[in-house]
Design an enzyme around this catalytic site. Structure first.
Site, mmCIF file in Angstrom:
data_model
loop_
_atom_site.group_PDB
_atom_site.id
_atom_site.type_symbol
_atom_site.label_atom_id
_atom_site.label_comp_id
_atom_site.label_asym_id
_atom_site.label_seq_id
_atom_site.Cartn_x
_atom_site.Cartn_y
_atom_site.Cartn_z
ATOM 1 N N GLY A 219 0.725 -1.103 -0.111
ATOM 2 C CA GLY A 219 -0.102 -0.006 -0.064
ATOM 3 C C GLY A 219 0.793 1.430 0.017
ATOM 4 N N SER A 220 0.322 2.323 0.726
ATOM 5 C CA SER A 220 1.111 3.594 0.632
ATOM 6 C C SER A 220 2.296 3.632 1.318
ATOM 7 C CB SER A 220 -0.229 4.887 1.006
ATOM 8 O OG SER A 220 -1.073 4.858 0.081
#
Length: 486
Positions: A219-220
């Site tokens: 993810g981020s």
């Protein structure tokens, strides 16, 4: 010599030859097979005849030890005072196998290692029974307990790993759900094997060490790697460099576009890089990756240690940025999705590399080996793994990650009196389950003593744009940071 005597002599020679062949075959070729055969009861009893060495944490807390029994068959059995807390670190010592440290350091623990030859020779001369070596780990008991309790409090599956960024020593390694290694270290084969089979089939996979044995879309949190590649590509860039940040990023050769989390806008559409990281916008990092190209992005991942065969000493699953596909796939991989897969340990190494002025140290668990008399047999020697980024780039990333905690999505990771650097992440899953919540961090920012990664499986909370990772995983990280720093 008459004919009958010749025949007898030849027959005798043939039998002796066959006998010698059979002896050599059994003792040479099949020796190991027979020694490890489950039907070899002598080997079974011998496993419990030697007092295995202790496994300790930071030289003080006993994680595993052998205790003497009153049984005529089994002289020693293994005991784990804090079994579930350290299960994925110590592992178990069962009738026919061993795992984690119990397995990887088995020859030291049972005294059969060549490194203990001198000790065994002295014991033989003095008539003392053979004892195994003691294995002291880098684990910080305070950090381990804080990580375990905080992750357990989430009620979710997941993992926490903390490392010393300057040495690579692992300070905490927690994976949930867990199990009791004492139950798999008993002497009753029937009970042990039945329990193992049951645990192996459980949906939660309690035997799996998620820190090193499982990869996830990061993810981020991966945006710090994309930012690193962008800064390394041009040393004049920094957190104030303006980047394009459209509300939606068209993906080449597709009829779809990449949105920001929740479809939100990212400022005015052109924002400083630090703002894009603070708010965890998707579109600027997707666009950056497409401009840099796959080769530069992959090169940066390799510099952070991805693709290296690592043992801590247990083997670590390989993290992977993903194969070279099209620009659309590259944009997705740059924000931690698509084929991008990372272990929690790898994400902690990324945070640690930034914390350590761009140098990633090789992670390790074993701090010191001592024999039964306390004499040092071996000691850890910290080793550089890779140069991930320049010192200047590391400092730029550090300042940006501090801003993420102070002004962005990770405010729940703030520790009073300590400057914390971090990055949240929310990773979509392919099976329709809620997203995973991620957080990577290090502190104190100016003189880091710990770097860590947290993942809470399907733990993302629906509380606003990119607040999910920060809402669920960041408080767990805060608990670990406080345990170590305070």
């Amino acid at each position: 010599m008459n004919s009958p005597l010749k025949r007898v002599a030849v027959a005798c020679l043939a039998m002796f030859a066959l006998l010698m062949i059979n002896v050599n075959w059994l003792q040479g070729v099949r020796a190991e097979e027979l020694r490890t055969d489950a039907r070899n009861t002598r080997n079974y009893y011998e496993r419990y005849a030697i007092e295995r060495g202790r496994i300790t944490a930071s030289g003080k807390e006993i994680l595993a030890q052998s205790v003497e029994t009153e049984s005529n068959k089994f002289k020693f059995v293994r005991q784990y005072p804090e079994g579930k807390l350290y299960a994925h670190v110590t592992g178990f010592f069962s009738p026919e196998s061993a795992s984690a440290i119990e397995g990887s350091e088995n020859k030291l623990l049972d005294g059969s290692s060549a490194d203990l030859l001198l000790r065994r020779s002295i014991d033989l001369f003095t008539g003392e029974p053979t004892k195994g070596a003691n294995v002291d780990l880098t684990i910080d008991p305070r950090a381990q307990k804080a990580a375990y309790e905080a992750l357990k409090g989430s009620g979710k599956r997941g993992a926490v790993v903390a490392i010393n960024p300057k040495t690579g020593g692992i300070l905490a390694m927690v994976s949930l759900p867990t199990y009791d290694p004492a139950e798999l270290s008993g002497t009753d084969k029937g009970k042990v094997f039945t329990l193992y089979d049951r645990l192996a089939k459980e949906k939660g996979q309690p035997l799996l060490n998620r820190v090193i044995g499982q990869t996830y879309p990061p993810g981020s949190t991966f945006k710090v790697v994309t930012a690193a590649a962008y800064l390394e590509d041009d040393e004049s860039r920094d957190g104030q460099t303006i980047v394009d940040a459209p509300q939606r990023l068209p993906l080449p050769n597709t009829n779809i576009s990449l949105p920001n989390y929740g479809g939100a806008a990212c400022g005015s559409g052109k924002v400083p890089l630090v703002y894009a990281l603070e708010k965890s916008c998707n579109t600027p990092f997707g666009k950056i990756a497409m401009e840099l190209g796959y080769d530069k992005m992959r090169e940066q991942t390799v510099k952070f240690g991805m693709g290296e065969q690592i043992g801590v000493p247990m083997s670590v699953a390989q993290s992977d940025f993903g194969p070279k596909e099209d620009q659309a796939a590259l944009a997705m991989a740059a924000i931690g999705q698509r084929s991008n897969r990372m272990t929690p340990l790898q994400m902690a190494m990324i945070a640690a590399g930034i914390a350590n002025d761009g140098v990633v140290m090789k992670p390790y668990l074993v701090n010191k080996i001592t024999d039964a008399k306390g004499d040092t047999v071996d000691e850890a020697d910290p080793e550089e793994l890779t140069d991930a980024v320049s010192t200047e780039t590391a400092h730029k990333l550090r300042d940006m990650m501090v801003s993420v905690v102070n002004n962005g999505t990770a405010n729940l990771a703030q520790v009073p009196g300590v400057q914390v650097a971090g990055k949240t992440g929310t990773a979509e899953t392919s099976d329709g389950a809620p997203p995973h919540a991620w957080f990577i961090s290090f502190a104190p920012a100016e003189n880091p003593k710990v770097a860590l990664a947290v993942i809470v499986e399907s733990g993302a909370a629906n509380v606003g744009a990119e607040a999910t990772g920060g809402h669920t995983a960041a408080p767990i990280a805060k608990a670990v940071l406080e345990a170590i720093l305070k």
